[in-house]
Design an enzyme around this catalytic site. Sequence first.
Site, mmCIF file in Angstrom:
data_model
loop_
_atom_site.group_PDB
_atom_site.id
_atom_site.type_symbol
_atom_site.label_atom_id
_atom_site.label_comp_id
_atom_site.label_asym_id
_atom_site.label_seq_id
_atom_site.Cartn_x
_atom_site.Cartn_y
_atom_site.Cartn_z
ATOM 1 N N CYS A 260 -14.711 -10.148 -5.250
ATOM 2 C CA CYS A 260 -15.283 -10.350 -6.592
ATOM 3 C C CYS A 260 -14.523 -10.894 -7.542
ATOM 4 C CB CYS A 260 -15.846 -8.847 -6.981
ATOM 5 S SG CYS A 260 -14.651 -7.862 -7.137
ATOM 6 N N HIS B 82 -24.727 4.840 22.261
ATOM 7 C CA HIS B 82 -23.881 5.281 21.593
ATOM 8 C C HIS B 82 -22.899 6.297 22.051
ATOM 9 C CE1 HIS B 82 -27.164 8.223 20.896
ATOM 10 N NE2 HIS B 82 -26.140 9.170 20.446
ATOM 11 N N LYS C 81 31.680 13.432 9.849
ATOM 12 C CA LYS C 81 30.641 13.080 8.821
ATOM 13 C C LYS C 81 30.038 14.224 8.323
ATOM 14 C CE LYS C 81 29.597 8.356 10.601
ATOM 15 N NZ LYS C 81 29.932 7.700 9.150
ATOM 16 N N LYS D 192 31.396 -19.192 -10.336
ATOM 17 C CA LYS D 192 31.558 -19.334 -8.961
ATOM 18 C C LYS D 192 33.184 -19.416 -8.859
ATOM 19 C CE LYS D 192 31.014 -21.792 -4.545
ATOM 20 N NZ LYS D 192 30.532 -23.039 -3.793
#
Length: 416
Positions: A162, A77, A354, A300
Site C-alpha cells: 500500500c 480437510h 575460566k 594510515k
Amino acid sequence: MKTNKKINILLLVSGSIAAVRIPLLISQLVKENYEVKCVLTKNAEKLIQPISISILSRNNCFIDNDQWDHDQSNPLHINLSKWADVIIMAPLTATTLSKWVYGNAEGLVPSILTASSNKPVIVAPAMNTNMWENKFVRRNYENLKTLDNVLTLNPSSGLLACDQFGIGKLPSNDLILLALKFITSLDGNYKFNDLSNKKFLITGGATVEEIDPARRITNKSSGMMSLLLAQVARFRGAQVKYIHGNLEISNNLTEGLEKYKIFNGAELSKTLKQEISNYDYLLMNAAVTDISLTKQTSSKLSKDKLKNYFANHMELVPDILSDINKMKKDNQIFVGFCAYTGNHEDLRLTIKKKFNIKGCNFIFANPIDIDGQGFGIHADNGGWLFSESGIEKYIEKTSKLHLANQLISQIISFDK
C-alpha cells in the site's frame, strides 16, 4: 521425521497481497526435497493461479470448491490434515486468524486449521500495518501464540504494497525454512511456548578493534551459532534481545529478533551493562577480539611503522563476562562459550580457570581443530557443556540448529 521418506508440507495460503511471494517459497521447498501440497482460500485464488501452484508443487492445488466434492469418500480437510507432517500458514490474514482462534471452520483452510491441533503449524502473518496493530487482531494473535503446536513468526517491517512503510511484511522465505528445519529436528516433541515467561540476552558475531583508518583486528566468526541460539529461543516463545558484531549471514535470518549492533569490545560491554538487569539468561557467544590499541590514529600508518606502533600501544581487551558478572543477580543464569584446540584433559584445566575468572554458571566448549566443525555457516558443531558444579555433558556433533536447541534445553533445566 528422521526417516528416508519425504517430509509432507501442507502450505495454506490466504488472501494477502503477499501471496504473490508464495510460488518462490514452494520452489524452495521442492528443491529441498519436501513433498508439498497447497490449499488456497477464495481470496488467495484471486492473487495466484491454482494451476501454477500445482505445477510448482508437483501436486494438485486445492481450493474451497474441492472441499465437498461428491466423488470424495472422506472429508478433504481431514485427509489433508492427516497427510501433513508440518503445516505452514502463509500468509495469514486477519480474516483467517479470526476464524481460526474462534473455531470458525467455514472454508477449506479454516477447516484444516481447526482439525490440526495435533500437528505443528508455522504461522507467517502479512497485512497492512493498521490492520496488524488493530487491538482485536493483536488479541487474536496473542491467543494463537498460547497454542503449544503453533510456531509464530511475526511480520517484518518495510515498504508494504500500500506504499506505507511499517510492520506487516510476510516473513522471509529463509526464516520460514529455518523454522521448518527447527521443527523437523525435534522428533515430534512440539511445544513452542515453553519459554514464554523467559528473557534471553544473547551476544554473537565478531567484535572489531581499529588499528588505523585502513586496518582492523577481528576474530574468525560467522555469527551463525549465536543467531541460531537467538532464533531457537524465540521459536520457543522467549523474549530475546540479540546484541551482535559483524555477521557473515543473510539479514533475512535475523528477522523477528530485537537486535542491536555493536562494533568493538567497549561498545559490547557498555550495552550489556545497560541491558543485563532485564534478562533471565545471558548467552555470551560473541567472538570478542582479545587485542586492542591504546591510542587511536586518524592517519594510515606506513607499513614500516606498524611493528613499533603495536609494541608501544597494544593491550588486551578486558574480560567482558568477568566484568559483567559483578552485576549478576542470584536468579540469573550466565553462559560462556569457549572455542578450543587440543585434548580433553587440557580442556578441563582451561575450563576450571575460566570458571574462576568469569563466574558464569555454564561454559560450552567446542573444538575448532576438527574438519567440518566449528566455524562457518554450514559447519556442524558439538562439544562439552560444563557446569559450575562440576557436571560435564558431551553433545555429539550435529547441526548448529539442533545444537542450539539442545543447549537451551540443558541451560533452562538448571534450577536456581
